[in-house]
Design a protein around this motif. Structure first.
Motif, PDB file in Angstrom:
ATOM      1  N   ARG A 114       2.450  11.980   2.989  1.00  0.00           N
ATOM      2  CA  ARG A 114       2.426  10.736   2.755  1.00  0.00           C
ATOM      3  C   ARG A 114       1.262   9.606   2.972  1.00  0.00           C
ATOM      4  O   ARG A 114       0.307   9.937   3.788  1.00  0.00           O
ATOM      5  CB  ARG A 114       3.474  10.058   4.092  1.00  0.00           C
ATOM      6  CG  ARG A 114       4.984  10.592   4.031  1.00  0.00           C
ATOM      7  CD  ARG A 114       5.959  10.101   2.864  1.00  0.00           C
ATOM      8  NE  ARG A 114       6.992  10.926   2.834  1.00  0.00           N
ATOM      9  CZ  ARG A 114       8.036  10.675   1.897  1.00  0.00           C
ATOM     10  NH1 ARG A 114       7.873   9.622   1.111  1.00  0.00           N
ATOM     11  NH2 ARG A 114       9.038  11.223   2.294  1.00  0.00           N
ATOM     12  N   VAL A 115       1.384   8.713   1.869  1.00  0.00           N
ATOM     13  CA  VAL A 115      -0.001   8.080   1.760  1.00  0.00           C
ATOM     14  C   VAL A 115       0.399   6.614   1.717  1.00  0.00           C
ATOM     15  O   VAL A 115       1.364   6.150   1.150  1.00  0.00           O
ATOM     16  CB  VAL A 115      -0.643   8.325   0.129  1.00  0.00           C
ATOM     17  CG1 VAL A 115      -1.948   7.727   0.040  1.00  0.00           C
ATOM     18  CG2 VAL A 115      -0.778   9.812   0.054  1.00  0.00           C
ATOM     19  N   VAL A 116      -0.360   5.820   2.606  1.00  0.00           N
ATOM     20  CA  VAL A 116      -0.300   4.608   2.601  1.00  0.00           C
ATOM     21  C   VAL A 116      -1.506   3.595   2.367  1.00  0.00           C
ATOM     22  O   VAL A 116      -2.537   4.046   2.704  1.00  0.00           O
ATOM     23  CB  VAL A 116       0.251   4.095   4.307  1.00  0.00           C
ATOM     24  CG1 VAL A 116       0.526   2.618   4.468  1.00  0.00           C
ATOM     25  CG2 VAL A 116       1.519   5.065   4.643  1.00  0.00           C
ATOM     26  N   SER A 117      -1.272   2.705   1.625  1.00  0.00           N
ATOM     27  CA  SER A 117      -2.372   1.693   1.053  1.00  0.00           C
ATOM     28  C   SER A 117      -1.842   0.312   1.552  1.00  0.00           C
ATOM     29  O   SER A 117      -0.860  -0.230   1.240  1.00  0.00           O
ATOM     30  CB  SER A 117      -2.566   1.805  -0.301  1.00  0.00           C
ATOM     31  OG  SER A 117      -3.469   0.764  -0.616  1.00  0.00           O
ATOM     32  N   THR A 118      -2.908  -0.472   2.159  1.00  0.00           N
ATOM     33  CA  THR A 118      -2.698  -1.931   2.416  1.00  0.00           C
ATOM     34  C   THR A 118      -3.752  -2.567   1.716  1.00  0.00           C
ATOM     35  O   THR A 118      -4.951  -2.505   1.675  1.00  0.00           O
ATOM     36  CB  THR A 118      -2.711  -2.013   3.842  1.00  0.00           C
ATOM     37  OG1 THR A 118      -1.507  -1.288   4.437  1.00  0.00           O
ATOM     38  CG2 THR A 118      -2.432  -3.607   4.214  1.00  0.00           C
ATOM     39  N   LEU A 135      -1.057   0.044  -5.941  1.00  0.00           N
ATOM     40  CA  LEU A 135      -0.793   1.391  -6.504  1.00  0.00           C
ATOM     41  C   LEU A 135      -2.072   2.019  -6.942  1.00  0.00           C
ATOM     42  O   LEU A 135      -2.037   3.488  -7.046  1.00  0.00           O
ATOM     43  CB  LEU A 135       0.078   1.092  -7.664  1.00  0.00           C
ATOM     44  CG  LEU A 135       1.699   1.086  -7.349  1.00  0.00           C
ATOM     45  CD1 LEU A 135       2.190   0.061  -6.208  1.00  0.00           C
ATOM     46  CD2 LEU A 135       2.655   0.866  -8.616  1.00  0.00           C
ATOM     47  N   SER A 136      -3.179   1.456  -7.558  1.00  0.00           N
ATOM     48  CA  SER A 136      -4.362   2.246  -7.887  1.00  0.00           C
ATOM     49  C   SER A 136      -4.968   2.968  -6.904  1.00  0.00           C
ATOM     50  O   SER A 136      -5.411   4.192  -6.872  1.00  0.00           O
ATOM     51  CB  SER A 136      -5.271   1.207  -8.168  1.00  0.00           C
ATOM     52  OG  SER A 136      -6.636   1.739  -8.612  1.00  0.00           O
ATOM     53  N   ILE A 177       3.357   2.666  -0.708  1.00  0.00           N
ATOM     54  CA  ILE A 177       3.622   4.099   0.019  1.00  0.00           C
ATOM     55  C   ILE A 177       3.854   4.896  -1.123  1.00  0.00           C
ATOM     56  O   ILE A 177       4.770   4.653  -2.138  1.00  0.00           O
ATOM     57  CB  ILE A 177       5.077   3.975   0.952  1.00  0.00           C
ATOM     58  CG1 ILE A 177       4.680   2.994   2.207  1.00  0.00           C
ATOM     59  CG2 ILE A 177       5.229   5.387   1.520  1.00  0.00           C
ATOM     60  CD1 ILE A 177       6.165   2.516   2.759  1.00  0.00           C
ATOM     61  N   GLY A 178       3.290   6.209  -0.772  1.00  0.00           N
ATOM     62  CA  GLY A 178       3.298   7.205  -1.954  1.00  0.00           C
ATOM     63  C   GLY A 178       3.517   8.496  -1.381  1.00  0.00           C
ATOM     64  O   GLY A 178       3.320   8.529  -0.165  1.00  0.00           O
TER      65      GLY A 178
END
Length: 320
Positions: free
Chosen positions: A40-44, A72-73, A137-138
């Motif tokens: 799981r990948v999380v970006s803020t 998303l990038s 989240i991806g």
């Protein structure tokens, strides 16, 4: 006592990293514990009025689009082929028109729809200026991650597309009558403005990585996105893997105006030479721009080992 303006963004992040697990701040997004074979990948990220956009350069629709695209990038830069969903925390003054907010979410939704991504919820709050704080989240196969520190000496440096368009678009929006840009074609001007107002996260470049991987090459991809400029991305990549980015004058896009514009949201990658050749052939607009050297060091020209022209990518808290 040190202030943030003295530290700058990079040093602040380094100091804050001691509050997280080792290595957690080293890439474009954070990794959660793997779920079977998936990571799981999380970006803020946050977009703040007066810092990231203004009414003069960014209509409400584009504010929402750009806020979603930036997050998303980061997922694409970690190797995700798509995003699962985002949450949005909206802060705004009480006098903000409802129609403006709805247009922001319209732009945000348009970008999400393009990538089959869902708006999961969020929060609303009053604030002196508008701010959109987004968490994306991806997921990515645990053995298909892109990490900044994965580069090795001899890897080719590859970009997924051109740099400088978004910066040019901002320049045109801020000063449309600037004599320095009067010679540019109308089609280039419109392309630059669109690149600034409606950037595209490069999930297609991640797909091209999968499609172009040679059978003889195990998955090992170093990379980051170029949201803070090509120079800054090369610095992050080189620092993480301990190898000096060396740029070839004959390859481009390496003009000084390409180095520090920022917000192009292209991927900057380090690949095995055979894989790099396949990738460039697979993805229209992709280009090889140089190599990773044997030793650590700041980005420089390959031909004469001289440093790049004076400049700096975007860094919060310091003047840019």
């Amino acid at each position: 006592m040190a202030e943030l303006a003295e530290l700058g963004e990079a040093e602040l992040i380094a100091k804050l990293s001691c509050f997280a697990a080792a290595g957690q701040f080293d890439d474009d997004a954070a990794l959660l514990a793997p779920d079977q074979e998936l990571q799981r990948v999380v970006s803020t990220d946050a977009m703040v009025e007066g810092v990231h956009f203004s009414a003069n350069t960014t209509p409400a629709f584009s504010v929402g689009w750009r806020a979603a695209a930036a997050n998303l990038s980061d997922l694409a830069a970690m190797g995700c082929l798509e995003a699962e969903g985002i949450t949005v925390a909206l802060a705004a003054p009480g006098h903000t028109p409802l129609a403006w907010v709805e247009a922001v979410y319209g732009g945000l939704s348009a970008l999400l729809k393009r990538h089959n991504c869902q708006l999961l919820g969020g929060d609303c709050s009053s604030a002196p200026v508008v701010m959109l704080a987004i968490t994306a989240i991806g997921k990515v196969a645990a053995d298909r991650l892109i990490r900044r520190g994965a580069g090795r000496a001899g890897d080719r440096l590859v970009v997924s597309g051109p740099h400088g368009l978004s910066g040019l678009g901002l320049q045109l929006l801020q000063n449309p009558n600037d004599p320095a840009t009067s010679h540019l074609s109308e089609s280039l001007k419109q392309a630059a403005i669109k690149a600034h107002q409606q950037p595209i996260p490069r999930f297609d470049a991640v797909a091209a990585l999968h499609q172009s991987q040679p059978a003889a090459c195990p998955w090992r991809v170093a990379g980051t996105d170029s949201s803070d400029g090509l120079r800054r991305s090369l610095e992050l990549l080189g620092n993480a893997c301990g190898h000096q980015p060396m740029l070839d004058l004959n390859m481009g896009p390496l003009e000084p105006w390409c180095l520090d514009g920022g917000e192009d949201f292209e991927l900057v990658l380090a690949l095995d030479p055979l894989w790099a050749d396949n990738f460039v052939a697979q993805l229209p607009g992709a280009q090889c721009i140089g190599w990773l050297g044997d030793k650590p060091g700041p980005p420089c020209w390959l031909s004469n080992k001289k440093p790049l022209p004076v400049g700096r990518g975007f860094e919060h808290f310091k003047g840019n």
